[in-house]
Structure formats: C-alpha cells, structure tokens
Design a protein around this motif. Structure first.
Motif, PDB file in Angstrom:
ATOM      1  N   THR A 475      61.494  52.378   0.462  1.00 57.98           N
ATOM      2  CA  THR A 475      61.868  52.206   1.867  1.00 57.98           C
ATOM      3  C   THR A 475      62.948  51.136   2.006  1.00 57.98           C
ATOM      4  N   VAL A 476      63.941  51.396   2.838  1.00 59.18           N
ATOM      5  CA  VAL A 476      64.891  50.335   3.181  1.00 59.18           C
ATOM      6  C   VAL A 476      64.693  49.989   4.662  1.00 59.18           C
ATOM      7  N   ILE A 477      64.584  48.678   4.910  1.00 59.34           N
ATOM      8  CA  ILE A 477      64.345  48.175   6.272  1.00 59.34           C
ATOM      9  C   ILE A 477      65.697  47.843   6.904  1.00 59.34           C
ATOM     10  N   VAL A 478      65.946  48.405   8.078  1.00 62.54           N
ATOM     11  CA  VAL A 478      67.264  48.297   8.723  1.00 62.54           C
ATOM     12  C   VAL A 478      67.110  47.714  10.132  1.00 62.54           C
ATOM     13  N   PRO A 479      67.390  46.419  10.306  1.00 64.47           N
ATOM     14  CA  PRO A 479      67.366  45.858  11.655  1.00 64.47           C
ATOM     15  C   PRO A 479      68.655  46.248  12.390  1.00 64.47           C
ATOM     16  N   ILE A 480      68.526  46.591  13.660  1.00 68.31           N
ATOM     17  CA  ILE A 480      69.692  46.983  14.456  1.00 68.31           C
ATOM     18  C   ILE A 480      69.847  46.028  15.636  1.00 68.31           C
ATOM     19  N   ASN A 481      71.088  45.514  15.796  1.00 64.12           N
ATOM     20  CA  ASN A 481      71.349  44.540  16.854  1.00 64.12           C
ATOM     21  C   ASN A 481      71.799  45.227  18.150  1.00 64.12           C
ATOM     22  N   ASP A 482      72.911  45.940  18.119  1.00 61.96           N
ATOM     23  CA  ASP A 482      73.405  46.657  19.312  1.00 61.96           C
ATOM     24  C   ASP A 482      73.256  45.840  20.596  1.00 61.96           C
ATOM     25  N   PRO A 483      73.802  44.617  20.655  1.00 59.22           N
ATOM     26  CA  PRO A 483      73.538  43.793  21.839  1.00 59.22           C
ATOM     27  C   PRO A 483      74.311  44.229  23.070  1.00 59.22           C
ATOM     28  N   VAL A 484      75.458  44.878  22.850  1.00 60.44           N
ATOM     29  CA  VAL A 484      76.359  45.140  23.971  1.00 60.44           C
ATOM     30  C   VAL A 484      76.376  46.630  24.278  1.00 60.44           C
ATOM     31  N   PRO A 485      76.080  47.010  25.510  1.00 65.46           N
ATOM     32  CA  PRO A 485      76.129  48.431  25.824  1.00 65.46           C
ATOM     33  C   PRO A 485      77.582  48.906  25.891  1.00 65.46           C
TER      34      PRO A 485
END
Ligand code: HEC
Length: 621
Positions: A475-485
C-alpha cells in the motif's frame, strides 16, 4: 501534562493583537508588507506569507535575515538601517532575552556511541529508498490509543517546524529554523547538548558518517560571524557537518550555485558521498519587476562526506541566456528553475539517485522541469528523465500579473514529494512519485517508463501531493492537500491508500474541516487550513498523517479507519523554558520510533498556523 485549551489560545491571540496595536502601526509595513502578510480580512489571499503573529514568533534575528540576506530582500532593498530596525521592532515587539540551555541540561548527558552507529531514525526517508516505513516501532492499531504526551520542546527563534528528528538509542536530535541544534534525552526531553552552528537550518537532519564519526548533516545559512568567506551570494547557503556526540562543527561547505540557491530537501549519504538537493529562489525574486528573471536553477551536488569538498554537480536546466526584455525594459533570462526540494532516493542496485524537480521560473519551459530525474551516483550524469507536466513556467509575478510572469503562466506543479522506491507483490522495484498535480506516477526505475498513473485529486500549486508519501507492504499512503478551490473543480483533500501493483484506490479518508480553533484563520484557505500537506510515515499496521489544522492522526493502513488522534494546535508546558505552541502540521509531519511518536507542529510560510512545538508521545506502561 497540562495543555491550554483553545479558548486560551484565542485569548492569547487577542492580547497579542492588542499589544501590536499599542505599538502603533508602521508605515513601512503598511506600504511594503501588509498586502501579503496581514491577518484577515486585509489579505489579498493570493500571495500570503506568514502572518504578523507568526513573524513575532520568528524573532528579530530571523526577520533581519529574511530582509537582508533571505527571501524578502527585494521588499526591503533600499531601506535605511534606521527604518529597517524600526520595521523589525514593530514585527517582533518583544525582543526576547538570549535563551540559554543551562537550566535545562540533563543530569546525565552521556550519549551512547554505539547507538549512534545504529540509529532508529537517521534521515527524512527513514531508509535509503524513501519508503518512510519505520521497522523499529512498537506502535500498532491495538495499542496506539495508549500514547500519552511525554514532553514538549519549544523550538527557539521560529514559527515553523521544518526538520525531522534523528533518533539514536536514548538520544533525539532536533533543530530549529533559527539555527539551533539539540541533543535531547529521548524519554524526558532534557538537553544533552545545545549549539547554534548556523543562522538558519532549513533542511531535515541526517545522521551520517563523517571521517568515521557519526555526524549530523543539514543545510542552512552561514552566520555572518562564521570565519569563512560568505557565499558568492547573499544567502550563504551551506551544508554543515556537526559531530553527533559533542555538537562540535566538523566542517561547513558553501554549496550555492547562484544568488538565491536555497536548501530545502534532506541530504542523504551513499558510501563516502553526500547528495545535496539545491532549490532556487527565482520563483520568489521574479515578483520584483526590476529583477532580471531568472538565472538560477535547481541541481544536485555530491560532496565528499569527510571534507565537504564538492565532487560533481548535476544541473536541472542549461545555463540561462538572455531571452527578451519585460515591458519595463528589464532583461529576462532562461531557462531557469526546476528546483530540487525532494530528498534524493537511493537505488543502490542501479547506482542511481532519483530526485523530483519543480517548474521553470522563466521562459522557455524546459524538458527537466516538473520531472523525476535519475542521476548516476558516481558521475552525476543524468540517466533518464520522466516529465510529469510539460510547459510549466511560473514565478510569483504571475500572482498579480507582474511584468516578469512568463507567458506559460503556470500551473506550478512541482514534484515536491520524494520518490519512493517500493516493491510490487512479485518483488520487482517500482518508483512511486506523487506530484502537486494530484497524480501518482509509478515508473520503471530502469527506464523511467510509466507502469501506471492514478489521478487522485485535481491538485493545486500547494498540492495534490505536497511533501511526501509513505509505503506499507503493498500500500502507498497518499495525503492530498488541495487547499485552493479551482474554477469548476471539486477539491479532494484527504488521505488515500493506493495498491502499489495497480494504482487502484484501496480506501479514502475525506479531510474534515476543524475550524473552531482559536489559531485558525487566513487566506488563501477557503475556510481554515485543515487539509493534508505533511509527509506521512508508516509502521506496523499504522499510517501517521498530520493535518494543517494541527490534528495528528493514526490510520489503520488496512481499512483507513482513524485509530488515534490528537489536536496539537494548543500551547504546551515545555521542558526548555520556551513556550511550545502547536499549529499546522506540515513538511516533516510525524515519525514513530520504538515506543514513541514524534510530532513537529507549526508551519506558517503560506498563512497556515504558526508554531514551534516538538511533541514526544510515549506508550503508557
Ligand atoms: C508579494 C507578497 C509579499 C510581500 C510584499 C512581502 N512578503 Fe514576506 N513573504 C511572502 C511569502 C509568499 C513568504 C513565504 C515564502 C516562502 O516560504 O517561499 C514570505 C516570507 C516572509 C518571511 C519569512 C521568511 C523565511 O525565510 O522564513 C518574513 C520574515 C517576511 N516574509 C517578512 C516580510 C516583510 C517584513 C515584508 C515587507 C518589507 C514582506 N515580507 C513583504 C510574501 C510577501
């Protein structure tokens, strides 16, 4: 240990607001800085830097450094010494007394030499392949609930935590952006030694072998008092080697290539070499309409670990040439940029180091920007290049339509996360690279050819994947930020688990806004910063991921269930007399070692919540 609650945090904030008002406003600040640095609601939300509160915590020396030698020099260029002092006193109203470690020293300051030869945590990636998997951890999903705060350290002269700790036996090594370096007792947090070798320490710490001695190596800025020629450039960017047992500086080597070379990614050792990733500040300087943008570019330099001597340099663009004049008649240069701010990944079998690059900072866009680059460790020759996004040129002028914005005008989609050399279920090597675009790329490490590609989120200039990924089994753990719409896109901030063989999504955790904190505020965040930017880490069946709201989470790697969480956005009793305040968890995030978990809390560079806390948790016995 007693922690102040959020209401108290809010009170502290209000009080601080009042004391700033009592100082009166500062005209230079209002004219030159406020558009990017004020708290809401005056901020433009486009090019936010640290808030006033964050700057007050950095202290005067750090602000002076930023304005005279560092990132903000273009904004303070022609200020008189008197105006500069005035401005700095306004930004950091309380000139803190020189802090001394004396009162906080351990009774027993012995450092186990043998433990230094077998450290539990020696570098950012936790191993040479950058898996960020910690094999020597007792923490599991069925005991992580028994973690309790063992101690908190207040890092001096900083509003953010950039460095990951090194752990060896009963000693923890930690650093602050303000250039302080500590050897701490692992279980109690008291100080074994404290030094101030650098003006600034920007990278994570790495425990290396230097002249057959265990030594901490890191990148930062030389002090003006350092008895060697300051860099050809104002920053004085250098690599330092400091003896781990005594704190004595063994050598410091200026590695700057350009005005604006800056060190961000961790340094790694392979055999007798240190590999140093070099970033470039052209992206920031480009905002100045009179700046000849841009001549600097990213690179990797190999140093002789014993002496610091530079052995080779791998350049990420060709040398910049004059291109065109901007509308004010200022000469522009290119290609430039392609900064390297990932920690290099070592492939011992193929004798390759893999790094990620950022966008170009001026036209023309070139072939090695937003790319994964494989470099021969002996010679520095580039073996292959995989470009994730072509035609990406961007600098801070693009944020306000400045004359130095290149015609490509973004989208600014670096590889900032270190590539992970993982293994598929049939034992084959596979190189996993997460990009700010929100795409995870799986590459053949021999050739750079794509094995699979998964779009996890729409991405943004602050990620998508920002500071890292981690691997556990398949498994690879992938945090996603995407702060700005973005216009017409649905952000997908959260934590995702992908199957390493196929790129298929195994589970997804949607980020939950945690907006009631007294510390939370500020553009460019749509509501409050609560998304996932920090690098994660794994151990046993756990994944540790910290959020910009300051909540530290442990997930069950198999199911995505949250099995432990702790809100670090608070003020803690500290073991060293410097108030320890948590904020956003960013950059190095959290790492487990033995029966402990270490969390750095506070990060303020883009308007997140500042802090200076190093928190150590330990399993209850
Ligand atoms: C155009 C927007 C802008 C203006 C104007 C500006 N800043 Fe900044 N500042 C930023 C951004 C963005 C950052 C974070 C940069 C980064 O980390 O790459 C920053 C960072 C900083 C830092 C932290 C630097 C570090 O290396 O940690 C200080 C201190 C600072 N600014 C002070 C000032 C002062 C004082 C002024 C006015 C003289 C000023 N800035 C003007 C945008 C701006």
């Amino acid at each position: 240990m007693k922690t102040l609650n959020r209401a108290n945090g809010l009170l502290a904030l209000l009080l601080c607001g009042l004391c700033t008002m009592a100082e009166g406003s500062n005209e230079i600040y209002a004219a030159r800085c406020a558009s990017c640095h004020a708290d809401e609601p005056t901020r433009s939300g486009k090019d936010s830097g640290p808030t006033l509160e964050a700057m007050a915590n950095m202290g005067r020396a750090q602000i002076r450094f930023a304005l005279t030698r560092g990132k903000m020099q273009i904004h303070a260029r022609d200020l008189s010494e008197q105006d500069l002092n005035h401005l700095i006193a306004f930004l950091a109203p309380s000139a803190r007394d020189e802090w001394s470690a004396e009162a906080y020293l351990c009774a027993n300051r012995a450092i186990d030499r043998r433990a230094l030869d077998e450290p539990t945590i020696s570098a950012w990636g936790l191993d040479a392949r950058n898996t960020r998997y910690q094999p020597n951890s007792e923490l599991r999903s069925d005991n992580v609930q028994d973690l309790e705060l063992a101690w908190a350290l207040g890092l001096p002269e900083t509003a953010e935590v950039r460095s990951q700790v090194v752990v060896a036996g009963n000693t923890v090594f930690a650093s602050s952006v303000g250039g302080h370096l500590f050897a701490l007792d692992r279980t109690r947090g008291c100080i074994k030694w404290h030094r101030h070798p650098a003006q600034v320490i920007r990278t994570s710490l790495t425990l290396a072998r230097v002249d057959d001695r265990p030594a901490l190596v890191f990148g930062g800025a030389l002090k003006e008092s350092t008895p060697m020629r300051l860099s050809l450039v104002d920053f004085g960017q250098a690599v330092f080697a400091v003896a781990a047992d005594t704190g004595e500086t063994l050598w410091a080597q200026d590695v700057a290539l350009f005005r604006g070379t800056i060190l961000t990614g961790g340094i790694v050792q392979h055999g007798a070499r240190l590999l140093v990733p070099l970033s470039a500040m052209g992206v920031g300087f480009g905002g100045d309409p009179n700046f000849e943008c841009c001549k600097s570019h990213g690179a990797v330099r190999a140093l002789d670990a014993n002496t610091g001597r530079i052995l080779w340099t791998a350049h990420m663009t060709a040398e910049a040439k004059p291109t065109y004049k901007n509308q004010l008649g200022v000469q522009q240069w290119g290609p430039s940029g392609a900064s390297v701010w990932t920690t290099p990944t070592i492939d011992a079998k193929r004798n390759l180091a893999y790094v990620g690059t950022g966008q170009n900072s001026s036209s023309p866009a070139s072939a090695m920007s937003d790319a994964i680059v494989a470099i021969d460790i002996d010679s520095g020759a580039v073996r292959w290049v995989y470009q994730g996004t072509a035609g990406d040129a961007f600098n801070s002028a693009c944020l306000f339509g400045g004359p130095n914005c290149p015609k490509e005008n973004g989208p600014d989609l670096d590889f900032g996360a270190s590539a992970v050399l993982a293994r598929t279920s049939n034992g084959k090597d596979i190189l996993l690279a997460g990009q700010k675009s929100g795409v995870v790329h799986a590459l053949n490490p021999e050739t750079g050819d794509v094995r699979w590609r998964t779009r996890v989120s729409p991405g943004s200039a602050l990620g998508g994947v920002h500071w890292g990924m981690a691997v556990s089994g398949r498994t690879v753990i992938v945090p996603i930020n995407d702060p700005v719409p973005g216009p017409g896109v649905t952000r997908k901030p959260g934590v995702y688990a992908l199957d390493i063989d196929t790129g298929r999504t195994l589970w997804a955790y949607d980020a939950v806004p945690v907006c009631d904190s007294g510390f939370s505020r500020g553009a460019p965040w749509p509501d409050c910063p609560y998304t996932f930017s920090a690098a994660p880490s794994t151990s046993n069946d756990l994944a540790f991921v910290g959020s910009l709201s300051g909540v530290a989470y442990a997930f069950d790697v198999r199911t995505g269930k949250v099995v432990w969480q702790f809100d670090t956005a608070a003020t803690f009793d500290s073991v060293n007399g410097i108030p320890a305040t948590g904020g956003s968890i960013d950059a190095p995030g959290m790492v487990a070692a033995g029966d402990m978990l270490f969390v750095g809390s506070g990060y303020a560079m883009f308007g997140e919540n500042p802090g200076n806390a190093l928190l150590a948790f330990r399993l209850k016995r």
